[in-house]
Design a protein around this motif. Sequence first.
Motif, PDB file in Angstrom:
ATOM      1  N   GLY A 136       0.827  -1.188   0.000  1.00 29.94           N
ATOM      2  CA  GLY A 136       0.000   0.000   0.000  1.00 29.94           C
ATOM      3  C   GLY A 136       0.871   1.251   0.000  1.00 29.94           C
ATOM      4  O   GLY A 136       1.982   1.249   0.541  1.00 29.94           O
ATOM      5  N   LEU A 137       0.390   2.292  -0.614  1.00 25.96           N
ATOM      6  CA  LEU A 137       1.132   3.550  -0.697  1.00 25.96           C
ATOM      7  C   LEU A 137       0.110   4.674  -0.615  1.00 25.96           C
ATOM      8  O   LEU A 137      -0.927   4.634  -1.282  1.00 25.96           O
ATOM      9  CB  LEU A 137       1.886   3.618  -2.032  1.00 25.96           C
TER      10      LEU A 137
ATOM     11  N   VAL B  19       6.221   2.172   6.888  1.00 26.24           N
ATOM     12  CA  VAL B  19       6.967   3.413   7.137  1.00 26.24           C
ATOM     13  C   VAL B  19       5.996   4.581   7.028  1.00 26.24           C
ATOM     14  O   VAL B  19       5.169   4.629   6.102  1.00 26.24           O
ATOM     15  CB  VAL B  19       8.120   3.586   6.126  1.00 26.24           C
ATOM     16  N   ILE B  20       6.115   5.521   7.990  1.00 24.53           N
ATOM     17  CA  ILE B  20       5.285   6.729   7.974  1.00 24.53           C
ATOM     18  C   ILE B  20       6.207   7.949   8.075  1.00 24.53           C
ATOM     19  O   ILE B  20       7.041   8.036   8.981  1.00 24.53           O
ATOM     20  CB  ILE B  20       4.277   6.744   9.138  1.00 24.53           C
TER      21      ILE B  20
ATOM     22  N   TYR C 268       3.906   3.968   3.428  1.00 21.79           N
ATOM     23  CA  TYR C 268       3.820   2.783   2.565  1.00 21.79           C
ATOM     24  C   TYR C 268       3.908   1.550   3.433  1.00 21.79           C
ATOM     25  O   TYR C 268       4.477   1.562   4.529  1.00 21.79           O
ATOM     26  CB  TYR C 268       4.892   2.785   1.474  1.00 21.79           C
ATOM     27  N   THR C 269       3.292   0.470   2.917  1.00 23.90           N
ATOM     28  CA  THR C 269       3.238  -0.807   3.630  1.00 23.90           C
ATOM     29  C   THR C 269       3.501  -1.931   2.632  1.00 23.90           C
ATOM     30  O   THR C 269       2.981  -1.927   1.512  1.00 23.90           O
ATOM     31  CB  THR C 269       1.862  -1.031   4.276  1.00 23.90           C
TER      32      THR C 269
END
Length: 539
Positions: free
Chosen positions: A98-99, A147-148, A127-128
């Motif tokens: 995911g983004l 990550v955030i 993103y994941t």
Amino acid sequence: MTLPIDREGIRILCPDATSHTFCKRRSRYKTPLVLLGLWPLLVGQPLQAAQFDGHLLEAVRLTLANAPDIALSEQQIQASQGRLLAAQSEFVPVIYSGLGGQSIHTPLPQALRSGGQTEINGDLFNYTVGASKKLYSGVIVNPELSVIRTSDNYGNTTIPNSGNLALNFTVPLLKNSGTLVNTANMTAAQLELDSAAQDYRFTLSAKIASTVIAYWDCLAAKKLLDISAAAENRSKEFLDSAHKLANADEIPQAEVKRYETQLAGDTINRISAEQALVVARAGLALAMQLQNQDPAAVALPIDDFPVVEPADLASLDNAVSVQNLIETAAQQRLDVQAISIRQQAANTLLAAAQQNNRTQLDLNLSFGYSGLTEGSAVANTVTALQPKGNGPNAAVSVNLAFPVTDNAYRSAIVQRAAAAEQNSIQTRALQNAIRNNIHVHINALRLSAAQWAKAKFQAETQFQVLENEKKRYKLGVGSVLDIIYNNGQLSVSQANAVYAARDFFQAVIRFRFETGQLLEPLHEQQTLDMAELTTLPDH
């Protein structure tokens, strides 16, 4: 399309349910003739009557190429394969990602405003990447990386990039726990595919048997027409001779009427035999699935009834061997194997339903670590995952779900128990039918063989009797009635021999079919030749 023919044999390859590959209809024009269960070249394109050359093996080949029952059976295999793939997909790893990004404008309370700043202007990027895999035990393994990045004009001016790497587990403790419960659908689907493969082989065997029976019917009808035509010709010769004798005043005109009556009867019999042959040819064309054909366009059988010696029936005299054959057929015939495999599938689903718990209790575990970097560089979204001496993360939780009623649980058990019992009942009924049918066909083999031998002797003897009556009549010591009677008896005895031969060889193919000796369950490849279709199996 004209296909070369080699009548020394037909080789049949069967579907491999384990590897999910299926035999295709095609021809390798070698010796023996190779026939596979299905020919993609011919699917939907039935061969025409002109391609049937009158041989028994060719009739079988056309049946295997054209029969819709075989095509339907193959489609059932493919449908079963699809269900297996669907059941296996539950355990296929899933990768996801995911983004995303946001731009946020949040008004500040009056007390927090300073230097003219009235709102927080923030940007959020994340993103994941992860994967999920369900194990046969029911445990779900889920590694995930996220990550955030946060930046705003209030508290995150350094643009922190926070990363998290975790390994998550969902462990069912009650419902959906254990290998049996989780793999039951997949195991049952594999068994259903194996069962469909046995059904496919049984369909091949049944179509082969029905075509051979239709072939012998057609051959018998052809011979009976020849017999009727020969009787009619003899009556014509008798009538011609009678006219000459009557014209010469050697016999009274009244005797001529007797010959005319006999000829009329023989003509009626010949016409009936012609119609019977049309019906038999139509039956053979239908067995071979020749489309839109006038029965008169279908070639007549060429292969004759083989010669049978008394020693050929010796195997039926061994009671122990015959009983072993009967019991083997009752346990291992292709359709019995198909039902037995379906029984295993039903029992697997029933055992899984009985073992599965109504209460769902899942243990959730998570292990990992977090990292942090600061700055707007793109590389910081990757280096954020590097640990910098901080300790690991760990989490544990439990989820509990308890149904108010157990209708779903009881429903699954009742349905699957009923399905298992249905297969059990079908198996017992089929095995009983097989045992009874084999005894009937053994009796038919013995009686038709004895009848055939006597009928051939009677026909040969009756021919001599007729010739003797014709000589006696010429000498003036015989009568017209004796000739007419013995002419009719000759036709009857010849027809009896044909009926007995047809019944015998139909009993042979039925015996092979009932005992499972046409296509055997454990052979992926088998050559089928004339001997397989016209002789009794070795016990």
